[in-house]
Scaffold this motif. Structure first.
Motif, PDB file in Angstrom:
ATOM      1  N   GLY A 116       0.769  -1.246   0.000  1.00  0.00           N
ATOM      2  CA  GLY A 116       0.000   0.000   0.000  1.00  0.00           C
ATOM      3  C   GLY A 116       0.791   1.282   0.000  1.00  0.00           C
ATOM      4  N   GLY A 117       1.622   1.519  -1.022  1.00  0.00           N
ATOM      5  CA  GLY A 117       2.324   2.784  -1.093  1.00  0.00           C
ATOM      6  C   GLY A 117       1.769   3.715  -2.145  1.00  0.00           C
ATOM      7  N   TRP A 118       0.659   3.319  -2.793  1.00  0.00           N
ATOM      8  CA  TRP A 118       0.174   4.092  -3.949  1.00  0.00           C
ATOM      9  C   TRP A 118      -0.206   5.497  -3.583  1.00  0.00           C
ATOM     10  CZ3 TRP A 118       1.297   2.237  -8.414  1.00  0.00           C
ATOM     11  CH2 TRP A 118       1.396   0.859  -8.591  1.00  0.00           C
TER      12      TRP A 118
ATOM     13  N   PHE B 227       4.598   2.113  22.755  1.00  0.00           N
ATOM     14  CA  PHE B 227       3.333   2.804  22.522  1.00  0.00           C
ATOM     15  C   PHE B 227       2.852   2.438  21.136  1.00  0.00           C
ATOM     16  CE2 PHE B 227       6.596   5.593  20.947  1.00  0.00           C
ATOM     17  CZ  PHE B 227       6.077   6.091  19.777  1.00  0.00           C
ATOM     18  N   ASN B 228       1.581   2.718  20.867  1.00  0.00           N
ATOM     19  CA  ASN B 228       1.011   2.367  19.569  1.00  0.00           C
ATOM     20  C   ASN B 228       0.432   3.606  18.904  1.00  0.00           C
ATOM     21  OD1 ASN B 228      -0.288   1.301  17.380  1.00  0.00           O
ATOM     22  ND2 ASN B 228      -0.897  -0.546  18.470  1.00  0.00           N
ATOM     23  N   PRO B 229       1.099   4.105  17.852  1.00  0.00           N
ATOM     24  CA  PRO B 229       0.605   5.312  17.183  1.00  0.00           C
ATOM     25  C   PRO B 229      -0.543   5.035  16.222  1.00  0.00           C
ATOM     26  CG  PRO B 229       2.615   4.595  16.165  1.00  0.00           C
ATOM     27  CD  PRO B 229       2.362   3.648  17.280  1.00  0.00           C
ATOM     28  N   GLY B 230      -0.880   3.761  15.976  1.00  0.00           N
ATOM     29  CA  GLY B 230      -2.010   3.454  15.115  1.00  0.00           C
ATOM     30  C   GLY B 230      -1.770   3.675  13.636  1.00  0.00           C
ATOM     31  N   LEU B 231      -0.525   3.425  13.173  1.00  0.00           N
ATOM     32  CA  LEU B 231      -0.237   3.526  11.737  1.00  0.00           C
ATOM     33  C   LEU B 231      -0.322   2.134  11.125  1.00  0.00           C
ATOM     34  CD1 LEU B 231       2.824   5.917  11.947  1.00  0.00           C
ATOM     35  CD2 LEU B 231       0.540   6.494  11.201  1.00  0.00           C
ATOM     36  N   ARG B 232      -0.780   2.061   9.844  1.00  0.00           N
ATOM     37  CA  ARG B 232      -0.977   0.750   9.242  1.00  0.00           C
ATOM     38  C   ARG B 232      -0.001   0.436   8.109  1.00  0.00           C
ATOM     39  NH1 ARG B 232      -5.428   3.211   9.448  1.00  0.00           N
ATOM     40  NH2 ARG B 232      -5.425   3.493   7.197  1.00  0.00           N
ATOM     41  N   THR B 233       0.392   1.432   7.314  1.00  0.00           N
ATOM     42  CA  THR B 233       1.213   1.110   6.137  1.00  0.00           C
ATOM     43  C   THR B 233       2.699   1.140   6.474  1.00  0.00           C
ATOM     44  OG1 THR B 233       1.373   3.401   5.444  1.00  0.00           O
ATOM     45  CG2 THR B 233      -0.500   2.162   4.634  1.00  0.00           C
ATOM     46  N   ASP B 234       3.486   0.447   5.633  1.00  0.00           N
ATOM     47  CA  ASP B 234       4.939   0.414   5.816  1.00  0.00           C
ATOM     48  C   ASP B 234       5.554   1.805   5.712  1.00  0.00           C
ATOM     49  OD1 ASP B 234       4.949  -2.215   6.202  1.00  0.00           O
ATOM     50  OD2 ASP B 234       5.796  -2.776   4.272  1.00  0.00           O
ATOM     51  N   PHE B 235       5.071   2.590   4.729  1.00  0.00           N
ATOM     52  CA  PHE B 235       5.668   3.915   4.546  1.00  0.00           C
ATOM     53  C   PHE B 235       5.410   4.799   5.747  1.00  0.00           C
ATOM     54  CE2 PHE B 235       5.727   2.700   0.054  1.00  0.00           C
ATOM     55  CZ  PHE B 235       6.997   3.129  -0.286  1.00  0.00           C
ATOM     56  N   GLY B 236       4.194   4.745   6.279  1.00  0.00           N
ATOM     57  CA  GLY B 236       3.880   5.557   7.447  1.00  0.00           C
ATOM     58  C   GLY B 236       4.757   5.196   8.633  1.00  0.00           C
ATOM     59  N   ARG B 237       4.938   3.870   8.845  1.00  0.00           N
ATOM     60  CA  ARG B 237       5.755   3.441   9.992  1.00  0.00           C
ATOM     61  C   ARG B 237       7.209   3.838   9.805  1.00  0.00           C
ATOM     62  NH1 ARG B 237       3.102  -2.511  10.646  1.00  0.00           N
ATOM     63  NH2 ARG B 237       1.146  -1.808  11.564  1.00  0.00           N
ATOM     64  N   THR B 238       7.738   3.683   8.581  1.00  0.00           N
ATOM     65  CA  THR B 238       9.120   4.091   8.325  1.00  0.00           C
ATOM     66  C   THR B 238       9.300   5.574   8.575  1.00  0.00           C
ATOM     67  OG1 THR B 238       9.124   2.448   6.588  1.00  0.00           O
ATOM     68  CG2 THR B 238      10.978   3.944   6.654  1.00  0.00           C
ATOM     69  N   PHE B 239       8.351   6.358   8.077  1.00  0.00           N
ATOM     70  CA  PHE B 239       8.383   7.813   8.244  1.00  0.00           C
ATOM     71  C   PHE B 239       8.432   8.180   9.721  1.00  0.00           C
ATOM     72  CE2 PHE B 239       6.342  11.908   8.567  1.00  0.00           C
ATOM     73  CZ  PHE B 239       6.816  12.602   7.485  1.00  0.00           C
ATOM     74  N   LEU B 240       7.529   7.584  10.515  1.00  0.00           N
ATOM     75  CA  LEU B 240       7.478   7.925  11.937  1.00  0.00           C
ATOM     76  C   LEU B 240       8.737   7.440  12.656  1.00  0.00           C
ATOM     77  CD1 LEU B 240       5.959   9.170  14.227  1.00  0.00           C
ATOM     78  CD2 LEU B 240       4.874   7.004  14.660  1.00  0.00           C
ATOM     79  N   ALA B 241       9.234   6.227  12.300  1.00  0.00           N
ATOM     80  CA  ALA B 241      10.416   5.701  12.991  1.00  0.00           C
ATOM     81  C   ALA B 241      11.619   6.602  12.739  1.00  0.00           C
ATOM     82  CB  ALA B 241      10.703   4.275  12.520  1.00  0.00           C
ATOM     83  N   ASN B 242      11.807   7.038  11.484  1.00  0.00           N
ATOM     84  CA  ASN B 242      12.936   7.916  11.191  1.00  0.00           C
ATOM     85  C   ASN B 242      12.789   9.261  11.884  1.00  0.00           C
ATOM     86  OD1 ASN B 242      13.974   5.946   9.634  1.00  0.00           O
ATOM     87  ND2 ASN B 242      13.935   7.069   7.726  1.00  0.00           N
ATOM     88  N   SER B 243      11.560   9.798  11.910  1.00  0.00           N
ATOM     89  CA  SER B 243      11.346  11.074  12.591  1.00  0.00           C
ATOM     90  C   SER B 243      11.657  10.946  14.073  1.00  0.00           C
ATOM     91  CB  SER B 243       9.894  11.530  12.419  1.00  0.00           C
ATOM     92  OG  SER B 243       9.617  11.753  11.070  1.00  0.00           O
ATOM     93  N   ILE B 244      11.207   9.849  14.688  1.00  0.00           N
ATOM     94  CA  ILE B 244      11.449   9.648  16.120  1.00  0.00           C
ATOM     95  C   ILE B 244      12.941   9.587  16.398  1.00  0.00           C
ATOM     96  CG2 ILE B 244      11.319   7.903  17.927  1.00  0.00           C
ATOM     97  CD1 ILE B 244       8.517   7.342  17.108  1.00  0.00           C
TER      98      ILE B 244
END
Lengths: 171, 125, 88
Positions: free
Chosen positions: A58-60, A106-123
């Motif tokens: 789901g990166g479309w 903690f659980n930020p409630g993100l579902r897609t790979d891109f969202g999780r990568t984005f948040l992990a790098n930002s953190i």
């Protein structure tokens, strides 16, 4: 059909990156014709080889242009501010040596790979936090926090507005 | 333009130095990853921005090439640095290194904890 | 030939920071510490190459920096994988 769309978009993206890399090198205009041909062939090969992996989960939605604009706003706005604060924070801790570390969940409630990568790098690049592990199934983030104020915090307590930005930009 | 370049170079050098000092001074591997990743990424971004501004001010084909490649290098660093440090942190935890004086370790409680390998043990001492 | 002195000076300072990181690389104490030090050195080397590319007016050095950034990232990932579960 889906397979063709996958490798066509990946090849186009690779070709755009090549155009940026090779700009200002041509004899006529900005690009040289031989380089354009070589770049097109290599971009096609890259697309054929990696297309299935890039869009696997789901990166479309990343192809919507308003997300790119939001990403730029994010980079020069909240991200730069948080990163400056993070570095001053590290400077202060290097000088005083005052730390109180721990690994929290903690659980930020993100579902897609891109969202999780984005948040992990930002953190990782923002004050006092470092992503150690992400649970693929439940989406739990395990974060090494250098100054633990609460052993079981909410997403807001650890990383402030970033889950919202991740949802807006990458999900 | 010149003032901007000098300012960027100074900020970059200062924060890269801070990253190196953090690597020496912090007590365990996780806090070292904190300091090293944040500070060297920030410092390198400003060093590379100085080169990009120099290329733009230089102008012409050579300056344009320099600016474009500097921006590409900046993008790669911004993308790959946190990802690499995240991989190292996870590897350190899985190889059995405990966080120094941790008040809480949810990752170990969740059962993703250390597997027994030889790589995490202290080599000398 | 050096055409832009401030960039050369910044590159030289960067070499000093790399030496400081090499202290951590040699004293450890665990393999993960050494890997972190190596990762930091990689970042600093990329920055140094970009600075020296501007100092000597050689665009080739910036290309080398780009390739070095990507390859060192792959190297870091491989070292991390090795620390996790050996050579598998």
């Amino acid at each position: 059909m889906r397979r063709v769309a996958e490798w066509a978009t990946t090849a186009t993206l690779a070709f755009v990156v090549f155009l940026v890399l090779a700009s200002f090198t041509g004899r006529w205009g900005v690009w040289a014709p031989e380089e354009l041909l070589a770049g097109a062939i290599i971009a096609l090969l890259v697309g054929l080889a990696t297309g299935r992996l890039v869009w696997a989960r789901g990166g479309w939605r990343l192809l919507q242009p308003h997300r790119w604009l939001l990403f730029l706003v994010y980079l020069v706005g909240p991200f730069l501010y948080a990163m400056t604060r993070a570095n001053l924070d590290v400077a202060w801790r290097v000088i005083t040596g005052r730390i109180n570390p721990g690994i929290v969940r903690f659980n930020p409630g993100l579902r897609t790979d891109f969202g999780r990568t984005f948040l992990a790098n930002s953190i990782t690049l923002t004050p006092g936090t470092l992503t150690v592990d992400v649970d693929d199934g439940s989406g739990d983030f395990y974060v090494h926090w250098i100054n633990v104020r609460d052993p079981s915090p909410t997403a807001d307590a650890v990383c402030g507005p970033f889950p919202g930005w991740a949802r807006r930009v990458a999900e | 333009m010149t003032g901007l370049i000098y300012a960027f170079l100074a900020i970059g050098a200062a924060f890269n130095a801070l990253g190196a000092v953090a690597l020496i001074r912090f007590p365990d591997v996780y806090t070292r990853i904190h300091g090293a990743t944040k500070c060297t990424t920030f410092g390198s971004i400003f060093s590379i921005l100085a080169v990009a501004v120099y290329g733009i001010a230089h102008g012409g084909g050579a300056g344009g090439t320099m600016a474009v490649r500097a921006f590409l290098a900046l993008g790669f660093l911004l993308l790959t640095n946190p990802t690499g440090s995240h991989a190292l942190a996870r590897a350190a935890h899985r190889s059995g290194i405990k966080p120094f004086r941790a008040v809480v370790d949810r990752l170990e409680e969740a059962g993703h904890g250390p597997r027994t390998t030889d790589h995490g043990r202290r080599e000398n001492g | 030939m050096i055409v832009a002195l401030p960039f050369a000076a910044a590159g030289l300072a960067m070499l000093g920071f790399i030496l400081v990181c090499m202290v951590r690389l040699s004293i450890g104490p665990t393999a993960a510490d050494r890997a972190v030090a190596l990762d930091t050195i990689n970042t600093l080397v990329v920055a140094t190459m970009v600075l020296l590319g501007a100092a000597f007016d050689l665009v080739v050095l910036l290309d080398v920096a780009l390739v070095y950034a990507l390859l060192s990232y792959v190297g870091t990932l491989y070292i991390a994988r090795y620390l996790e579960r050996g050579l598998a």
